[in-house]
Scaffold this motif. Structure first.
Motif, PDB file in Angstrom:
ATOM      1  N   PHE A 114       0.803  -1.216   0.000  1.00  0.00           N
ATOM      2  CA  PHE A 114       0.000   0.000   0.000  1.00  0.00           C
ATOM      3  C   PHE A 114       0.845   1.280   0.000  1.00  0.00           C
ATOM      4  O   PHE A 114       0.437   2.293  -0.560  1.00  0.00           O
ATOM      5  N   LEU A 117       1.709   2.159  -3.531  1.00  0.00           N
ATOM      6  CA  LEU A 117       0.534   2.675  -4.225  1.00  0.00           C
ATOM      7  C   LEU A 117       0.234   4.112  -3.807  1.00  0.00           C
ATOM      8  O   LEU A 117      -0.104   4.965  -4.648  1.00  0.00           O
ATOM      9  N   ARG A 147      -9.467   8.292  -4.386  1.00  0.00           N
ATOM     10  CA  ARG A 147      -8.635   7.147  -4.754  1.00  0.00           C
ATOM     11  C   ARG A 147      -7.738   6.738  -3.581  1.00  0.00           C
ATOM     12  O   ARG A 147      -7.523   5.543  -3.361  1.00  0.00           O
ATOM     13  N   ILE A 151      -7.689   2.972  -1.678  1.00  0.00           N
ATOM     14  CA  ILE A 151      -6.506   2.128  -1.475  1.00  0.00           C
ATOM     15  C   ILE A 151      -6.482   1.574  -0.056  1.00  0.00           C
ATOM     16  O   ILE A 151      -6.234   0.379   0.169  1.00  0.00           O
TER      17      ILE A 151
END
Length: 240
Positions: A114, A117, A147, A151
């Motif tokens: 994560f 990302l 967004r 995540i």
């Protein structure tokens, strides 16, 4: 990890209510240095049977020897109680329902994707100079922020962990109960575009629940000894 001596801890915590300046400690206005009643052995067995996992040793002994929740770091330990007029248990506290009971038996992800990302998304932050229309810029920014929450909202982000403590502003502490990191406490600052990270002691080692909780208690006692009359000591949350 798991061999914490909890004797006298409840008394130490509750005695802080009588110490001058205690109200200045961050989070004290919510937990008031008050602890919930401890669970009985039968309660613990029922809780673990309902969860389908055995809780980390330090935490399960805290629940039966100290409290089911209450006073602790920041806004306090989320309290676990039976669901009133229902079957099962739940953690009570700000967003206490973030604990995904159905996924507690799945291993907590130690190798985490994560952060990468979030870093990639952070680099794509909309900039006002790239837009000629203010409305379009605002919409792009909202989409970008949405967004980020997508995540960190996936079930895998916190599977195998109990949401333990609210620090405020969407910063949280989690207790890992499944997988190779079971028993350790992790700090969640995903609201700051960062992944979870283990809380470490001065030796750089991951902290278990008992060490982490007693570190808070020790530091609170030192704080109140330094500022016996309330003083002008720091009142904000301490770094993890």
């Amino acid at each position: 990890m798991g061999d914490t001596d909890w004797s006298g801890v409840r008394e130490r915590v509750e005695s802080l209510r009588a110490r001058p300046g205690h109200e200045r400690r961050f989070g004290a206005d919510l937990h008031g240095f008050t602890l919930a009643p401890a669970l009985g052995d039968g309660d613990l067995a029922d809780l673990e049977a309902w969860l389908g996992v055995e809780l980390p040793a330090d935490y399960r002994r805290f629940l039966t020897q100290v409290a089911a929740g209450g006073a602790g770091p920041d806004y306090g330990i989320n309290t676990v109680r039976r669901i009133a007029d229902g079957d099962g248990w739940r953690w009570h506290g700000d967003c206490g329902d973030l604990t995904d009971v159905a996924r507690l038996g799945l291993p907590f992800l130690v190798e985490r994707p994560f952060g990468e990302l979030l870093d990639e998304l952070d680099e794509r932050e909309p900039r006002p100079e790239d837009f000629t229309d203010e409305t379009a810029f605002k919409e792009a920014t909202w989409s970008w922020q949405d967004r980020m929450w997508e995540i960190v909202a996936v079930p895998e982000f916190s599977q195998g962990a109990i949401y333990l403590v609210d620090e405020g502003c969407n910063r949280r502490y989690w207790l890992v109960v499944s997988g190779p990191a079971a028993g350790t406490v992790w700090y969640d600052s995903s609201c700051d575009w960062a992944d979870m990270n283990p809380v470490e002691n001065d030796a750089g080692e991951p902290m278990g629940f008992g060490e982490w909780y007693l570190d808070w208690l020790d530091s609170t006692e030192r704080y109140l000894a330094l500022w016996p009359n309330g003083g002008c000591g720091p009142i904000g949350p301490q770094p993890p």
